[in-house]
Design a protein around this motif. Sequence first.
Motif, PDB file in Angstrom:
ATOM      1  N   LEU A   1       0.840  -1.195   0.000  1.00 33.41           N
ATOM      2  CA  LEU A   1       0.000   0.000   0.000  1.00 33.41           C
ATOM      3  C   LEU A   1       0.874   1.243   0.000  1.00 33.41           C
ATOM      4  CD1 LEU A   1      -2.788   1.412   0.376  1.00 33.41           C
ATOM      5  CD2 LEU A   1      -2.431   1.164   2.831  1.00 33.41           C
ATOM      6  N   GLU A   2       0.574   2.180  -0.915  1.00 31.08           N
ATOM      7  CA  GLU A   2       1.247   3.480  -0.979  1.00 31.08           C
ATOM      8  C   GLU A   2       0.226   4.486  -1.510  1.00 31.08           C
ATOM      9  OE1 GLU A   2       4.324   6.243  -0.604  1.00 31.08           O
ATOM     10  OE2 GLU A   2       4.881   4.133  -0.506  1.00 31.08           O
ATOM     11  N   ALA A   3      -0.275   5.386  -0.649  1.00 33.09           N
ATOM     12  CA  ALA A   3      -1.302   6.357  -1.044  1.00 33.09           C
ATOM     13  C   ALA A   3      -1.005   7.697  -0.402  1.00 33.09           C
ATOM     14  CB  ALA A   3      -2.694   5.861  -0.649  1.00 33.09           C
ATOM     15  N   TRP A   4      -1.344   8.767  -1.146  1.00 34.42           N
ATOM     16  CA  TRP A   4      -1.083  10.121  -0.684  1.00 34.42           C
ATOM     17  C   TRP A   4      -2.379  10.935  -0.702  1.00 34.42           C
ATOM     18  CZ3 TRP A   4       4.040  12.341   0.119  1.00 34.42           C
ATOM     19  CH2 TRP A   4       5.063  11.404  -0.027  1.00 34.42           C
ATOM     20  N   ALA A   5      -2.463  11.894   0.228  1.00 31.23           N
ATOM     21  CA  ALA A   5      -3.579  12.830   0.270  1.00 31.23           C
ATOM     22  C   ALA A   5      -3.029  14.240   0.460  1.00 31.23           C
ATOM     23  CB  ALA A   5      -4.544  12.488   1.405  1.00 31.23           C
ATOM     24  N   VAL A   6      -3.721  15.220  -0.081  1.00 31.35           N
ATOM     25  CA  VAL A   6      -3.306  16.625   0.015  1.00 31.35           C
ATOM     26  C   VAL A   6      -4.463  17.422   0.600  1.00 31.35           C
ATOM     27  CG1 VAL A   6      -2.641  18.684  -1.274  1.00 31.35           C
ATOM     28  CG2 VAL A   6      -1.664  16.465  -1.874  1.00 31.35           C
ATOM     29  N   ASP A   7      -4.177  18.127   1.675  1.00 34.07           N
ATOM     30  CA  ASP A   7      -5.187  18.952   2.351  1.00 34.07           C
ATOM     31  C   ASP A   7      -6.466  18.171   2.642  1.00 34.07           C
ATOM     32  OD1 ASP A   7      -3.456  21.104   2.332  1.00 34.07           O
ATOM     33  OD2 ASP A   7      -4.284  21.975   0.501  1.00 34.07           O
ATOM     34  N   GLY A   8      -6.286  16.901   3.053  1.00 39.15           N
ATOM     35  CA  GLY A   8      -7.410  16.075   3.466  1.00 39.15           C
ATOM     36  C   GLY A   8      -8.142  15.365   2.349  1.00 39.15           C
ATOM     37  N   MET A   9      -7.719  15.504   1.090  1.00 35.94           N
ATOM     38  CA  MET A   9      -8.392  14.870  -0.049  1.00 35.94           C
ATOM     39  C   MET A   9      -7.458  13.876  -0.719  1.00 35.94           C
ATOM     40  SD  MET A   9     -11.325  16.397   0.072  1.00 35.94           S
ATOM     41  CE  MET A   9     -12.039  15.924  -1.498  1.00 35.94           C
ATOM     42  N   ASP A  10      -8.044  12.732  -1.190  1.00 32.02           N
ATOM     43  CA  ASP A  10      -7.251  11.740  -1.917  1.00 32.02           C
ATOM     44  C   ASP A  10      -6.555  12.406  -3.100  1.00 32.02           C
ATOM     45  OD1 ASP A  10      -8.055   9.785  -0.185  1.00 32.02           O
ATOM     46  OD2 ASP A  10      -9.685   9.049  -1.454  1.00 32.02           O
ATOM     47  N   PHE A  11      -5.261  12.076  -3.277  1.00 30.82           N
ATOM     48  CA  PHE A  11      -4.476  12.777  -4.294  1.00 30.82           C
ATOM     49  C   PHE A  11      -3.880  11.824  -5.332  1.00 30.82           C
ATOM     50  CE2 PHE A  11      -0.636  15.087  -5.766  1.00 30.82           C
ATOM     51  CZ  PHE A  11      -1.250  16.223  -6.251  1.00 30.82           C
ATOM     52  N   ILE A  12      -3.084  10.848  -4.887  1.00 29.58           N
ATOM     53  CA  ILE A  12      -2.400   9.975  -5.831  1.00 29.58           C
ATOM     54  C   ILE A  12      -2.044   8.663  -5.149  1.00 29.58           C
ATOM     55  CG2 ILE A  12      -0.047  10.767  -5.327  1.00 29.58           C
ATOM     56  CD1 ILE A  12       0.445  10.787  -8.384  1.00 29.58           C
TER      57      ILE A  12
END
Length: 399
Positions: free
Chosen positions: A117-128
């Motif tokens: 698993l590798e997931a990123w979020a920006v300012d609380g929203m799913d990003f990439i």
Amino acid sequence: MKWIQLLIPCLLMSTITCGFHSLKFLSTGWAKPGDRPLVEQLTVFDGVPISYCDTVTKREQLKPTLESQKLPENCDEASLNIIDSLNDISRFMNSTVYVVQRRRGCILSANGMMFALEAWAVDGMDFITFDPESQRWTSQSPSAIPVEQRWNKNTLMNYAYRHFIRVECPQMIQKIQLRPIQQETELRVFAKPIVDTDQALLRCHVTSTDKSVSSVHLIGNGASRASWIIVTGPMPAEDGSVILRLTAEISLSREDDTYGCTVQTGSHNITVFWDGTTLDGRTLLYHSRVPWKMLTVIFGVICIVFIITIISCATICLLKCVKKKSSPPSRVDPQLLEQFTWIMESNASPDLHNVIYSFTRGTEPNRELQNRWGMSVVLRDQSYYDPDYFAHQIDGAHP
């Protein structure tokens, strides 16, 4: 992404029941204008926090729940990844990014299957998100498309990410051991009054080290009349336990209503009834269905009527006292008083006598005095005109 959706319900339950072990690294980086970026990372094994690290100490602070010490000594690499990503994402989004969150790790099943698993979020929203098999990034937001294109070209970074979650993470899972935790479940029931109403918020707070605990229910003969019920959890706590909370809006207008909660564990159920107190031990009294504001208005009207009644009674009593009080006698000249007295003695009119007496005494005509003067006049007239009286007087005068 389908396998992630299938595993989420399983991870919320006991990892032993599902046959999985999971190791996740939860990183958060944020940047304030004019300040340097800060990073924190929490490491979680099977839902239990086992280590914490930040950019200030840069050393992993192991939790007491961890039996083994087979973890990295610092979080330098993770901190650098987060700080670089903050700068990278801000530049390609042409906007200021304040918070970046990263969730990476692996899940190892009992039969040896492994998921990364590798997931990123920006300012609380799913990003990439990152796929370790293809070593490709997939944008989860339109604003992430420029970042996706740039990161897909960075093959060296992508290989390092794949190696960590596919090789290093499973190796750490096999070496991590948690301290045995005695399975205990605590249920507390209390309430908080809602201001200016006859309602209260009933709360059932569950803390348990038993991972089989998954639900809590409202019971009692007043449970069916609760306005609404909300259940949150189970949520992991830092000490390895899980937390559940039930909140319900109840009425305090019926003294015969009872409320309580039941928690279902793997071996037995725990039931606790509310004793009518708040969290700090204060007792909540049952109220009538009349709102407090209406009671306040009624009480105010009663007070006003009472005050008006008291003032009216006092005024009436005062007026009566004034009427009863005699007027002060008039001051009459002594010579005039002597003349009035001579007139009263020589004049036979009772009305004139009463008027003179009233004038000299300063009072209303005295009926009793008037009657007395009338009788005296009658007796005198009888004396003046009685033939026997005159005969007696003549005989006496001329013997």
